[in-house]
Design an enzyme around this catalytic site. Structure first.
Site, PDB file in Angstrom:
ATOM      1  N   ASP A  94       0.838  -1.208   0.000  1.00 29.64           N
ATOM      2  CA  ASP A  94       0.000   0.000   0.000  1.00 29.64           C
ATOM      3  C   ASP A  94       0.874   1.260   0.000  1.00 29.64           C
ATOM      4  O   ASP A  94       0.363   2.381  -0.080  1.00 29.64           O
ATOM      5  CB  ASP A  94      -1.021  -0.006   1.145  1.00 29.64           C
ATOM      6  CG  ASP A  94      -0.388  -0.113   2.517  1.00 29.64           C
ATOM      7  OD1 ASP A  94       0.855  -0.223   2.601  1.00 29.64           O
ATOM      8  OD2 ASP A  94      -1.139  -0.087   3.511  1.00 29.64           O
ATOM      9  N   SER A  95       2.206   1.069   0.021  1.00 28.24           N
ATOM     10  CA  SER A  95       3.116   2.195  -0.228  1.00 28.24           C
ATOM     11  C   SER A  95       2.831   2.811  -1.589  1.00 28.24           C
ATOM     12  O   SER A  95       3.257   3.937  -1.862  1.00 28.24           O
ATOM     13  CB  SER A  95       4.583   1.737  -0.153  1.00 28.24           C
ATOM     14  OG  SER A  95       4.791   0.585  -0.956  1.00 28.24           O
ATOM     15  N   ASP A 144      -0.970  -6.021  -0.061  1.00 28.50           N
ATOM     16  CA  ASP A 144      -1.345  -5.410   1.218  1.00 28.50           C
ATOM     17  C   ASP A 144      -2.851  -5.220   1.302  1.00 28.50           C
ATOM     18  O   ASP A 144      -3.473  -4.731   0.348  1.00 28.50           O
ATOM     19  CB  ASP A 144      -0.710  -4.015   1.323  1.00 28.50           C
ATOM     20  CG  ASP A 144       0.571  -4.034   2.119  1.00 28.50           C
ATOM     21  OD1 ASP A 144       0.736  -4.918   2.988  1.00 28.50           O
ATOM     22  OD2 ASP A 144       1.417  -3.163   1.877  1.00 28.50           O
ATOM     23  N   LYS A 162      -1.224  -9.359   2.996  1.00 24.37           N
ATOM     24  CA  LYS A 162      -0.425  -8.912   4.152  1.00 24.37           C
ATOM     25  C   LYS A 162      -1.256  -7.958   4.998  1.00 24.37           C
ATOM     26  O   LYS A 162      -1.941  -7.078   4.453  1.00 24.37           O
ATOM     27  CB  LYS A 162       0.864  -8.227   3.679  1.00 24.37           C
ATOM     28  CG  LYS A 162       1.702  -7.651   4.820  1.00 24.37           C
ATOM     29  CD  LYS A 162       3.135  -7.351   4.421  1.00 24.37           C
ATOM     30  CE  LYS A 162       3.339  -6.037   3.730  1.00 24.37           C
ATOM     31  NZ  LYS A 162       2.973  -4.838   4.514  1.00 24.37           N
ATOM     32  N   GLU A 183      -1.172  -5.553   8.737  1.00 24.23           N
ATOM     33  CA  GLU A 183      -0.333  -4.956   9.784  1.00 24.23           C
ATOM     34  C   GLU A 183      -0.953  -5.207  11.155  1.00 24.23           C
ATOM     35  O   GLU A 183      -2.173  -5.022  11.316  1.00 24.23           O
ATOM     36  CB  GLU A 183      -0.207  -3.443   9.551  1.00 24.23           C
ATOM     37  CG  GLU A 183       0.531  -3.108   8.271  1.00 24.23           C
ATOM     38  CD  GLU A 183       0.679  -1.604   8.048  1.00 24.23           C
ATOM     39  OE1 GLU A 183       0.308  -0.811   8.943  1.00 24.23           O
ATOM     40  OE2 GLU A 183       1.162  -1.225   6.972  1.00 24.23           O
ATOM     41  N   GLU A 236       9.489  -4.452  10.261  1.00 20.42           N
ATOM     42  CA  GLU A 236       9.890  -3.141   9.741  1.00 20.42           C
ATOM     43  C   GLU A 236      10.463  -2.251  10.846  1.00 20.42           C
ATOM     44  O   GLU A 236       9.831  -2.058  11.901  1.00 20.42           O
ATOM     45  CB  GLU A 236       8.681  -2.429   9.085  1.00 20.42           C
ATOM     46  CG  GLU A 236       9.071  -1.056   8.533  1.00 20.42           C
ATOM     47  CD  GLU A 236       8.089  -0.459   7.542  1.00 20.42           C
ATOM     48  OE1 GLU A 236       7.130  -1.148   7.151  1.00 20.42           O
ATOM     49  OE2 GLU A 236       8.301   0.712   7.167  1.00 20.42           O
TER      50      GLU A 236
HETATM   51  O1  KIV Z   1       3.612  -1.090   1.579  1.00 21.66           O
HETATM   52  C1  KIV Z   1       4.780  -1.506   1.540  1.00 21.66           C
HETATM   53  O2  KIV Z   1       5.527  -1.290   0.585  1.00 21.66           O
HETATM   54  C2  KIV Z   1       5.248  -2.282   2.680  1.00 21.66           C
HETATM   55  C3  KIV Z   1       6.719  -2.547   2.764  1.00 21.66           C
HETATM   56  C4  KIV Z   1       7.414  -1.308   3.123  1.00 21.66           C
HETATM   57  C5  KIV Z   1       7.029  -3.673   3.652  1.00 21.66           C
HETATM   58  O3  KIV Z   1       4.490  -2.661   3.502  1.00 21.66           O
END
Ligand code: KIV
Length: 276
Positions: free
Chosen positions: A44-45, A83, A112, A114, A181
């Site tokens: 989600d970056s 994510d 994924k 969090e 992280e």
């Molecule tokens: O969203 C992302 O790119 C991430 C990584 C930084 C692990 O969660």
């Protein structure tokens, strides 16, 4: 050949490091697959590096789906983790519905999430439903404001112990991989030793079972900020701006297009067209 979860378990057992890199669209996923990286993360970056948001918080399910589909088309032979965006797993029902969409519609191999002990019931439910889950602890960007900002986590005894508890709880709940992280390397090392599942570090030192970084960071495509843990391997932003400037200047000055880039007509057709 596309790697599977047992392949990643085996890599940990034999001490082979796992590589993961983010990719968010067709070309970036093609580059990552061609380079032979073990796993793609549609992180989600993308909210920041592709969509220009200030954080990952505004990212929607539709955006994650759209980018997962594109990345999947670009890398059909690579294991893809997507994510789950902020609030898409706020309840078990939402989590099941949204994780199911990322796998069924998006083509992700795993999702994924969090969080630590708090999200154990969700991880357990998804795993039982047949959706592979990757955990993510330490600095969790979706809730960074609760953590006091983008800061290293687990630096004192209590928070280091809590990270270990979170990691163990996620493994027991069925997560097959864990992203660590921005935590001290000693804490990441201990978690990696104690868990059977592989750990993937980002700002967590060399003792993790693998590493992940952001595509735009390693290629020098994102300049708004650069965390200490990023290693930049290329300077594509500068190169891209230079190339675009050259194109702009050549069009303005009539250098482009040349004959080589131009289609013509045969003399015969020209004569018939304009002869009289
Ligand atoms: O969203 C992302 O790119 C991430 C990584 C930084 C692990 O969660």
């Amino acid at each position: 050949m596309k790697k599977t979860i047992p392949d990643f378990e085996k890599m940990k057992q034999v001490g082979e490091k796992i590589t993961m890199l983010t990719a968010y669209d067709y070309p970036s996923a093609q580059f990552v697959e061609e380079a032979g990286v073990d796993m793609i993360l549609v992180g989600d970056s993308l909210g920041m590096v592709v969509l220009g948001y200030d954080s990952t918080v505004p990212v929607t399910m539709e955006e994650m789906l759209h980018h997962t589909k594109a990345a999947r088309r670009g890398a059909p032979q690579t294991f893809v983790v997507t994510d789950m965006p902020f609030m898409s797993y706020a309840t078990i029902d939402l989590a099941i519905m949204n994780a199911g969409r990322l796998v069924k519609e998006g083509g992700a191999d795993a999702v994924k999430l969090e969080g630590g002990v708090d999200i154990v019931p969700i991880v357990r439910t998804l795993t039982h439903a047949g959706i592979p889950v990757v955990g993510h602890i330490g600095l969790t960007p979706q809730t960074a404001s609760q953590l006091g900002g983008f800061k290293v986590q687990g630096r004192d005894l209590d928070s280091a112990k809590q990270l270990l508890k979170d990691a163990q709880a996620l493994e027991q709940a069925g997560a097959f991989l864990l992203v660590l992280e921005a935590i001290p390397r000693q804490v990441a090392g201990q978690i990696s030793t104690e868990l059977k599942i592989p750990t993937i570090g980002i700002g967590a030192g060399l003792d993790c079972d693998g590493q992940v970084l952001v595509f735009h960071d390693i290629l020098g495509l994102f300049k708004r900020f650069k965390p200490k843990f990023v290693k930049q391997y290329a300077e594509l932003r500068t190169n891209s701006v230079q190339a675009i400037q050259e194109y702009h200047n050549e069009v303005k000055s009539g250098i482009f297009p040349t004959e080589h880039h131009t289609f013509g007509l045969s003399d015969e057709v020209i004569e018939k067209l304009y002869g009289d």
